[in-house]
Design an enzyme around this catalytic site. Structure first.
Site, PDB file in Angstrom:
ATOM      1  N   MET A 260       4.904  -3.198 -28.493  1.00 47.05           N
ATOM      2  CA  MET A 260       3.775  -2.907 -29.368  1.00 47.05           C
ATOM      3  C   MET A 260       2.455  -3.460 -28.817  1.00 47.05           C
ATOM      4  SD  MET A 260       5.616  -3.744 -33.023  1.00 47.05           S
ATOM      5  CE  MET A 260       4.209  -3.200 -34.007  1.00 47.05           C
ATOM      6  N   HIS A 261       1.361  -3.067 -29.488  1.00 45.94           N
ATOM      7  CA  HIS A 261       0.029  -3.670 -29.344  1.00 45.94           C
ATOM      8  C   HIS A 261      -0.701  -3.315 -28.054  1.00 45.94           C
ATOM      9  CE1 HIS A 261       1.564  -5.992 -32.656  1.00 45.94           C
ATOM     10  NE2 HIS A 261       2.339  -6.745 -31.903  1.00 45.94           N
TER      11      HIS A 261
ATOM     12  N   ASP B 243       9.143  -1.743 -30.970  1.00 44.14           N
ATOM     13  CA  ASP B 243      10.423  -2.273 -30.505  1.00 44.14           C
ATOM     14  C   ASP B 243      11.193  -3.048 -31.567  1.00 44.14           C
ATOM     15  OD1 ASP B 243       8.552  -4.326 -30.455  1.00 44.14           O
ATOM     16  OD2 ASP B 243       8.853  -4.830 -28.351  1.00 44.14           O
TER      17      ASP B 243
END
Length: 471
Positions: free
Chosen positions: A75-76, A230
């Protein structure tokens, strides 16, 4: 058959299952991370596409019967694209902490109220703000921002789409409403045109392009599910969907994850509150930035293998104390500048003692996350243990003792996120009730003879943070 693609930090995993969720084949392709400066962590997005092709072809199976594909990913990440959807710079990854100043500026009361979270330096929005402040030429060309797995989706389907769980970590999502926040986008000079379309993780997001299908040996027009970030994907893979069900993940980062039926944020605790991968469901998690990363660091330092460092009999905490803040920390400190510390070493400290200190430090960091989660009022009914670090029985017994909670070890826990992606593909294909908990191999109970000793060790660990912060 169903195909799950899990874009990890160090590798991309492809998992193929049949209609009964029996694993037919799996394959991985390696990825590398570049760290050009302290606190920076980047990856070339083009390598994700190469890794995807390599992993799918390495399955060495007849793929003509695949009915749907699911995606999971770290992520991110800020994947910044230009007018032709070509990345303008390397993707800044989840553990890139350079945007601490930008995060502090964006972390307003309104942002916390809308997103349900602190704006952490590792989130996508502050990274884009960093680019706007430091790379004006790139910012001027920016037409679209995608999360890592969604760039993979763009290549597969031609569609710019994200799912709710991954989008919740960008710091632009109204997490309760499950929609982009125009106010937060506008505050950065962005609009919805810069964002991908949103779907639930179990919805169809697009269909495989003919040229890519032919290139990978997959059926043309195969539907691709929305997928998940995830951790939400791992929750789908471990059956952690109902309220109170969760897991402890010992991966590159460490995660303590618990599902919930309502949006109940408490940003001050530094607990993440995100959408889950399925509709009308949310989750909370505490995040440790360096989990098995800390073990790998110790392995490089000592020349010992990670398996050797995490073996041996469980014993009371020793004198050396390790704070695993190698690249900053999220829960509970929200501190991008703090760095790891090893204190209390002596002449007798050897590689084995260092390995134990690293395991203990990560276990204590998990306890910090547990305390933060409990402060929000979130009930925790059952925790599974997943991730590469869960292969160490010693480490799991240590963590169970520090948390004073039993850990359930699934028989096939290594398939967490990839299996979750497969299950979301099944749901996009019309299946239901697919996210059952896996068979449990064993339950690791806390050691009652060591509970008090580890509680004392955790107290020492917490007291060491403040002096570490000023170094």
């Amino acid at each position: 058959m169903y195909l799950g693609l899990d874009l990890g930090t160090s590798s991309l995993k492809a998992l193929l299952i049949d209609d009964s969720q029996t694993v037919i084949a799996e394959a991985t392709a390696p990825l590398t991370v570049q760290r050009p400066k302290s606190g920076w962590s980047e990856q070339d997005a083009a390598t994700w596409l190469t890794a995807c092709e390599a992993a799918v072809k390495a399955l060495d199976a007849d793929l003509s019967g695949i009915r749907a594909i699911g995606l999971a990913g770290h992520m991110h990440g800020a994947t910044i694209l230009g007018a032709d959807d070509t990345p303008l710079r390397p993707c800044m990854l989840w553990n890139d902490t350079r945007a601490a100043d930008e995060a502090a500026r964006l972390d307003t009361e309104d942002a916390r109220r809308i997103t349900g979270n602190i704006v952490f330096p590792g989130f996508t929005a502050p990274k884009v703000a960093w680019v706007q402040a430091h790379e004006a030429d790139i910012a001027a060309q920016m037409t679209r921002i995608l999360l890592p797995k969604d760039y993979l989706r763009l290549w597969l389907t031609g569609e710019a789409v994200s799912d709710m769980s991954d989008a919740a970590g960008a710091a632009w999502l109204d997490t309760g409403a499950r929609d982009w926040s125009d106010a937060l986008l506008s505050a950065q000079g962005l609009t919805r045109d810069h964002m991908p379309r949103l779907v639930e993780g179990s919805d169809v997001s697009g269909h495989l392009r003919d040229d890519i299908a032919d290139r990978l040996g997959l059926p043309r027009g195969t539907p691709v599910a929305g997928g998940a970030g995830d951790n939400a994907a791992a929750a789908m893979g471990t059956g952690a969907v109902a309220p109170g069900q969760g897991f402890v993940s010992l991966g590159t980062s460490g995660v303590l994850f618990v599902s919930s039926a309502a949006f109940q944020p408490d940003p001050a605790t530094a607990v993440h509150t995100f959408c889950h991968a399925v509709p009308d469901t949310w989750h909370q998690m505490g995040v440790i930035l360096s989990c098995t990363d800390s073990v790998e660091w110790a392995a490089r330092l000592t020349g010992q293998g990670a398996a050797a460092l995490t073996s041996g009999a469980l014993r009371a905490p020793g004198r050396p104390l390790f704070l695993p803040y190698l690249g900053g920390e999220r829960t509970p400190h929200n501190d991008a500048e703090v760095r790891g510390t090893l204190v209390g070493i002596e002449h007798a400290t050897d590689a084995a003692a260092l390995g134990r200190a690293v395991m203990e430090g990560v276990a204590f960091a998990f306890r910090d996350s547990l305390d933060a989660l409990r402060a929000t009022g979130t009930p925790i009914e059952r925790l599974l243990a997943v991730g590469g670090g869960a292969q160490s029985a010693t480490w799991l017994r240590m963590i169970a003792t520090v948390l004073d909670l039993p850990l359930h070890v699934p028989r096939d826990g290594q398939f967490g996120a990839a299996l979750g992606a497969c299950r979301l593909a099944m749901m996009a294909d019309g299946a239901s009730d697919v996210a059952a908990a896996p068979p449990i191999e064993q339950v690791i109970a806390p050691d009652p003879d060591l509970t008090a000793a580890f509680a004392d060790g955790h107290h020492r660990f917490r007291n060491a943070y403040a002096p570490t912060r000023i170094l």
